[in-house]
Write an enzyme that holds these catalytic residues in place. Structure first.
Site, PDB file in Angstrom:
ATOM      1  N   LYS A  36      27.029  32.529  49.640  1.00  0.00           N
ATOM      2  CA  LYS A  36      27.487  33.265  48.452  1.00  0.00           C
ATOM      3  C   LYS A  36      26.501  34.383  48.168  1.00  0.00           C
ATOM      4  O   LYS A  36      25.329  34.278  48.530  1.00  0.00           O
ATOM      5  CB  LYS A  36      27.526  32.325  47.236  1.00  0.00           C
ATOM      6  CG  LYS A  36      28.403  32.809  46.105  1.00  0.00           C
ATOM      7  CD  LYS A  36      29.837  32.405  46.328  1.00  0.00           C
ATOM      8  CE  LYS A  36      30.765  33.016  45.304  1.00  0.00           C
ATOM      9  NZ  LYS A  36      32.114  32.414  45.390  1.00  0.00           N
ATOM     10  N   ASP A  59      34.826  37.902  44.587  1.00  0.00           N
ATOM     11  CA  ASP A  59      34.618  36.875  43.560  1.00  0.00           C
ATOM     12  C   ASP A  59      34.677  37.653  42.235  1.00  0.00           C
ATOM     13  O   ASP A  59      35.204  38.776  42.216  1.00  0.00           O
ATOM     14  CB  ASP A  59      33.271  36.155  43.752  1.00  0.00           C
ATOM     15  CG  ASP A  59      33.155  34.881  42.917  1.00  0.00           C
ATOM     16  OD1 ASP A  59      33.686  33.840  43.341  1.00  0.00           O
ATOM     17  OD2 ASP A  59      32.558  34.920  41.817  1.00  0.00           O
ATOM     18  N   ASN A 111      41.843  37.877  39.291  1.00  0.00           N
ATOM     19  CA  ASN A 111      42.599  37.579  40.511  1.00  0.00           C
ATOM     20  C   ASN A 111      43.161  36.155  40.507  1.00  0.00           C
ATOM     21  O   ASN A 111      44.349  35.952  40.786  1.00  0.00           O
ATOM     22  CB  ASN A 111      41.695  37.804  41.732  1.00  0.00           C
ATOM     23  CG  ASN A 111      42.372  37.393  43.019  1.00  0.00           C
ATOM     24  OD1 ASN A 111      42.141  36.309  43.531  1.00  0.00           O
ATOM     25  ND2 ASN A 111      43.253  38.244  43.525  1.00  0.00           N
ATOM     26  N   SER A 146      41.054  33.359  53.550  1.00  0.00           N
ATOM     27  CA  SER A 146      40.052  34.248  54.147  1.00  0.00           C
ATOM     28  C   SER A 146      39.804  33.853  55.604  1.00  0.00           C
ATOM     29  O   SER A 146      39.645  34.718  56.476  1.00  0.00           O
ATOM     30  CB  SER A 146      38.730  34.155  53.379  1.00  0.00           C
ATOM     31  OG  SER A 146      38.763  34.961  52.225  1.00  0.00           O
ATOM     32  N   LYS A 151      30.280  31.693  54.853  1.00  0.00           N
ATOM     33  CA  LYS A 151      31.496  32.299  54.287  1.00  0.00           C
ATOM     34  C   LYS A 151      31.482  32.055  52.795  1.00  0.00           C
ATOM     35  O   LYS A 151      31.275  30.917  52.347  1.00  0.00           O
ATOM     36  CB  LYS A 151      32.737  31.628  54.906  1.00  0.00           C
ATOM     37  CG  LYS A 151      34.037  32.225  54.414  1.00  0.00           C
ATOM     38  CD  LYS A 151      34.410  33.453  55.195  1.00  0.00           C
ATOM     39  CE  LYS A 151      35.452  34.326  54.510  1.00  0.00           C
ATOM     40  NZ  LYS A 151      34.874  35.308  53.536  1.00  0.00           N
TER      41      LYS A 151
HETATM   42  P1  NDP Z   1      37.938  38.351  38.382  1.00  0.00           P
HETATM   43  O1  NDP Z   1      36.741  39.215  38.232  1.00  0.00           O
HETATM   44  O2  NDP Z   1      39.158  38.894  39.016  1.00  0.00           O
HETATM   45  O3  NDP Z   1      38.359  37.768  36.958  1.00  0.00           O
HETATM   46  C1  NDP Z   1      37.482  37.014  36.198  1.00  0.00           C
HETATM   47  C2  NDP Z   1      38.147  36.662  34.878  1.00  0.00           C
HETATM   48  O4  NDP Z   1      37.338  35.729  34.180  1.00  0.00           O
HETATM   49  C3  NDP Z   1      38.303  37.856  33.968  1.00  0.00           C
HETATM   50  O5  NDP Z   1      39.419  37.653  33.149  1.00  0.00           O
HETATM   51  C4  NDP Z   1      37.013  37.820  33.168  1.00  0.00           C
HETATM   52  O6  NDP Z   1      37.094  38.479  31.919  1.00  0.00           O
HETATM   53  C5  NDP Z   1      36.825  36.342  32.984  1.00  0.00           C
HETATM   54  N1  NDP Z   1      35.375  36.062  32.888  1.00  0.00           N
HETATM   55  C6  NDP Z   1      34.443  36.288  33.826  1.00  0.00           C
HETATM   56  N2  NDP Z   1      33.221  35.955  33.396  1.00  0.00           N
HETATM   57  C7  NDP Z   1      33.392  35.514  32.156  1.00  0.00           C
HETATM   58  C8  NDP Z   1      32.508  35.022  31.196  1.00  0.00           C
HETATM   59  N3  NDP Z   1      31.177  34.913  31.417  1.00  0.00           N
HETATM   60  N4  NDP Z   1      33.033  34.630  30.021  1.00  0.00           N
HETATM   61  C9  NDP Z   1      34.367  34.720  29.791  1.00  0.00           C
HETATM   62  N5  NDP Z   1      35.259  35.199  30.674  1.00  0.00           N
HETATM   63  C10 NDP Z   1      34.780  35.579  31.844  1.00  0.00           C
HETATM   64  O7  NDP Z   1      37.424  37.049  39.157  1.00  0.00           O
HETATM   65  P2  NDP Z   1      38.274  35.948  39.943  1.00  0.00           P
HETATM   66  O8  NDP Z   1      39.578  35.734  39.295  1.00  0.00           O
HETATM   67  O9  NDP Z   1      38.202  36.302  41.369  1.00  0.00           O
HETATM   68  O10 NDP Z   1      37.346  34.656  39.740  1.00  0.00           O
HETATM   69  C11 NDP Z   1      37.537  33.739  38.666  1.00  0.00           C
HETATM   70  C12 NDP Z   1      36.880  32.428  39.022  1.00  0.00           C
HETATM   71  O11 NDP Z   1      37.489  31.893  40.201  1.00  0.00           O
HETATM   72  C13 NDP Z   1      35.384  32.474  39.336  1.00  0.00           C
HETATM   73  O12 NDP Z   1      34.779  31.261  38.945  1.00  0.00           O
HETATM   74  C14 NDP Z   1      35.353  32.577  40.859  1.00  0.00           C
HETATM   75  O13 NDP Z   1      34.126  32.116  41.380  1.00  0.00           O
HETATM   76  C15 NDP Z   1      36.502  31.646  41.199  1.00  0.00           C
HETATM   77  N6  NDP Z   1      37.123  31.781  42.501  1.00  0.00           N
HETATM   78  C16 NDP Z   1      37.605  32.984  42.942  1.00  0.00           C
HETATM   79  C17 NDP Z   1      38.217  33.072  44.169  1.00  0.00           C
HETATM   80  C18 NDP Z   1      38.833  34.330  44.665  1.00  0.00           C
HETATM   81  O14 NDP Z   1      39.425  34.313  45.747  1.00  0.00           O
HETATM   82  N7  NDP Z   1      38.748  35.443  43.940  1.00  0.00           N
HETATM   83  C19 NDP Z   1      38.343  31.894  45.049  1.00  0.00           C
HETATM   84  C20 NDP Z   1      37.875  30.673  44.465  1.00  0.00           C
HETATM   85  C21 NDP Z   1      37.277  30.646  43.249  1.00  0.00           C
HETATM   86  P3  NDP Z   1      36.386  39.912  31.735  1.00  0.00           P
HETATM   87  O15 NDP Z   1      37.215  40.873  32.527  1.00  0.00           O
HETATM   88  O16 NDP Z   1      36.388  40.168  30.276  1.00  0.00           O
HETATM   89  O17 NDP Z   1      35.001  39.767  32.279  1.00  0.00           O
HETATM   90  O1  2IT Z   2      34.698  30.935  45.438  1.00  0.00           O
HETATM   91  C1  2IT Z   2      35.356  31.267  46.447  1.00  0.00           C
HETATM   92  O2  2IT Z   2      35.817  30.419  47.226  1.00  0.00           O
HETATM   93  C2  2IT Z   2      35.619  32.690  46.674  1.00  0.00           C
HETATM   94  N1  2IT Z   2      35.213  33.511  45.851  1.00  0.00           N
HETATM   95  C3  2IT Z   2      36.364  33.130  47.901  1.00  0.00           C
HETATM   96  C4  2IT Z   2      35.453  33.149  49.091  1.00  0.00           C
HETATM   97  C5  2IT Z   2      36.046  33.751  50.345  1.00  0.00           C
HETATM   98  O3  2IT Z   2      35.256  33.879  51.293  1.00  0.00           O
HETATM   99  O4  2IT Z   2      37.228  34.065  50.401  1.00  0.00           O
END
Ligand code: NDP
Ligand code: 2IT
Length: 444
Positions: free
Chosen positions: A126, A166, A240, A376, A90
């Site tokens: 992943k 992600d 997100n 999830s 997952k």
């Molecule tokens: P999104 O794609 O929705 O948003 C990512 C955000 O981070 C955007 O604002 C983006 O800006 C910025 N960003 C991404 N890459 C870079 C970079 N290299 N340098 C600067 N800014 C960056 O992703 P999520 O919000 O889903 O994910 C954010 C983090 O949270 C990640 O580390 C992800 O692994 C983690 N995460 C996500 C989960 C989920 O359920 N979605 C769960 C647990 C962890 P821009 O649009 O300009 O690229």
């Molecule tokens: O980093 C994370 O935990 C996620 N991007 C969510 C993974 C999931 O299966 O919901």
């Protein structure tokens, strides 16, 4: 040489050019050193750590797709099925130009322990691709997602491996991928999470990572005698995780004053207008430069800078290694109380050490952002039971999971004499369940 040091050395030697993977492995193995020392002979004999740091399987594939001008592009797709000791693989799918096998391995490795900490039966995996959805038309994104899933579908299934979102993978991408999976397999099953509500998604999954982060932060602050109300919170990212972290911060009566994207950042002293942020990022897919149109009193700055703002609580919610030693020094200088990772590994190892040495409460991502994957798993339960729970039911369960998770990592740290060290606590608590399952299942 100690067993832990030997395995770290081997990982660095055997996985060259994968610094993020080395960083994740080093953090986990150094944290569990105390447990390994107590079981050294057995763990060495069973090559337990070698089995833990080697993925069960890693899949790499070609993803050809056609753009709106008829030009063919070829991206690389990945899925790392890291550890299935406690449940089906997952973990999310990252779509970003920086994706390579080392990034996916670091994320997959973290996911093993995060998923274990949720208390739910999910293993670690992943995937993703170096495809960049930014600036692409909906049709181009669909073409990529269909091609990506045409290959990935051979390796996943509701009881095998369940991907999710992600960075770069949101509701739109999950929808296109789900459609292609269903067409190829003929199965309407819970093979992806983060699905739309009309086809098997769960209420509160969109909000879950950000909300969960705040539920954990609130519990930790409460246990140290602080309340959230009135606190200043700085957030990086505007995707997100960041959006729903900001929303819950404000619901708790605290004030979130920043957000960022990869071009720049916003400071809004009156508190980020989360509806404006959703309109810019979720609906219009625009840049943060637009925010000023909604909130004329806010300021936009190009480049990095969120961590220079004085705050009580810092929530890095963008990407790995976005908060370094200099940033940590600035935060401590400003009197920060807590740093909780919304993103995966956003704080560098040096910065973590500095924060901990300075008495800042630091919670690593595998604990703090586990609410997303936990929800999830709740989506998987609903899918397999053909049920759709209410928002309140899912949100209540999410909160219970995060509060319990906090106490679990706190207790594990205390049990091993590392009171208040949530890095050690999270890694040990996550590791214990996985090791127990691996031992019970023999050498497989
Ligand atoms: P999104 O794609 O929705 O948003 C990512 C955000 O981070 C955007 O604002 C983006 O800006 C910025 N960003 C991404 N890459 C870079 C970079 N290299 N340098 C600067 N800014 C960056 O992703 P999520 O919000 O889903 O994910 C954010 C983090 O949270 C990640 O580390 C992800 O692994 C983690 N995460 C996500 C989960 C989920 O359920 N979605 C769960 C647990 C962890 P821009 O649009 O300009 O690229
Ligand atoms: O980093 C994370 O935990 C996620 N991007 C969510 C993974 C999931 O299966 O919901």
């Amino acid at each position: 040489m100690s067993y832990v040091d030997k395995v770290i050395e081997d990982v660095v030697k055997q996985n060259p050019n994968e610094p993020e993977f080395h960083q994740a492995v080093r953090e986990v193995l150094e944290s569990i050193r105390v447990v390994v020392d107590q079981n050294e002979a057995q763990f060495r004999r069973d090559a337990l750590l070698e089995r833990l740091v080697n993925p069960e399987r890693q899949i790499k594939f070609r993803v050809p797709w056609i753009d709106d001008n008829g030009q063919v592009h070829v991206n690389t797709g990945y899925r790392v099925q890291f550890n299935s000791a406690i449940g089906p693989y997952k973990g999310g799918l990252r779509l970003h130009p920086s994706v390579n096998i080392g990034i996916i391995k670091f994320l997959g490795f973290e996911q093993i322990f995060k998923n274990s900490l949720t208390g739910l039966p999910i293993g670690g995996g992943k995937g993703g691709s170096d495809f960049d959805p930014k600036g692409k038309s909906d049709r181009e994104v669909m073409a990529f997602c269909q091609s990506f899933m045409s290959e990935l579908c051979k390796y996943i299934g509701a009881n095998i491996d369940v991907p999710a979102g992600d960075i770069g993978t949101g509701a739109r991408e999950i929808g296109y991928m789900y459609g292609q999976y269903k067409k190829l397999s003929g199965l309407f099953e819970g093979v992806l999470t983060g699905k739309g509500l009309s086809y098997g998604g769960s209420l509160a999954r969109t909000e879950a990572t950000g909300y969960g982060l705040l539920y954990l932060a609130e519990e930790m602050m409460k246990c140290h005698g602080y309340e959230m109300k009135g606190k200043t919170v700085t957030v990086s990212g505007s995707g997100n995780v960041a959006i729903y972290a900001i929303e819950k911060t404000e619901q708790m009566g605290a004030i979130a004053v920043t957000c960022s994207d990869s071009d720049g950042w916003v400071y809004d002293p009156d508190g980020i207008d989360v509806e404006a942020l959703k309109a810019i990022k979720e609906q219009r897919r625009e840049r943060l430069t637009e925010y000023k149109k909604y909130r004329p009193k806010s300021e936009y700055f190009a480049g990095k800078g969120v961590w220079s703002v004085r705050t009580d609580i810092a929530l890095p919610c963008a990407t790995q290694n976005e908060l370094d030693l200099e940033d940590a020094k600035a935060l401590v200088e400003g009197g920060v109380i807590a740093v909780c990772e919304g993103a995966n590994m956003p704080v560098t190892a040096e910065a973590i050490r500095f924060l901990q040495k300075s008495g800042v409460y630091f919670v690593p991502g595998k604990a703090a952002n586990a609410g997303g994957v936990a929800t999830s798993a709740l989506e998987m339960s609903q899918d397999s039971g053909r049920l759709a729970w209410s928002f309140d039911k899912v949100d209540t369960k999410l909160k219970e999971i995060m509060v319990k998770l906090y106490h679990n990592i706190d207790d594990a740290a205390v049990r091993y004499g590392f009171d208040g060290n949530y890095v050690v606590g999270a890694n040990i608590a996550g590791f214990e369940k996985v090791v127990d399952a691996m031992n019970a299942q023999g050498i497989v």
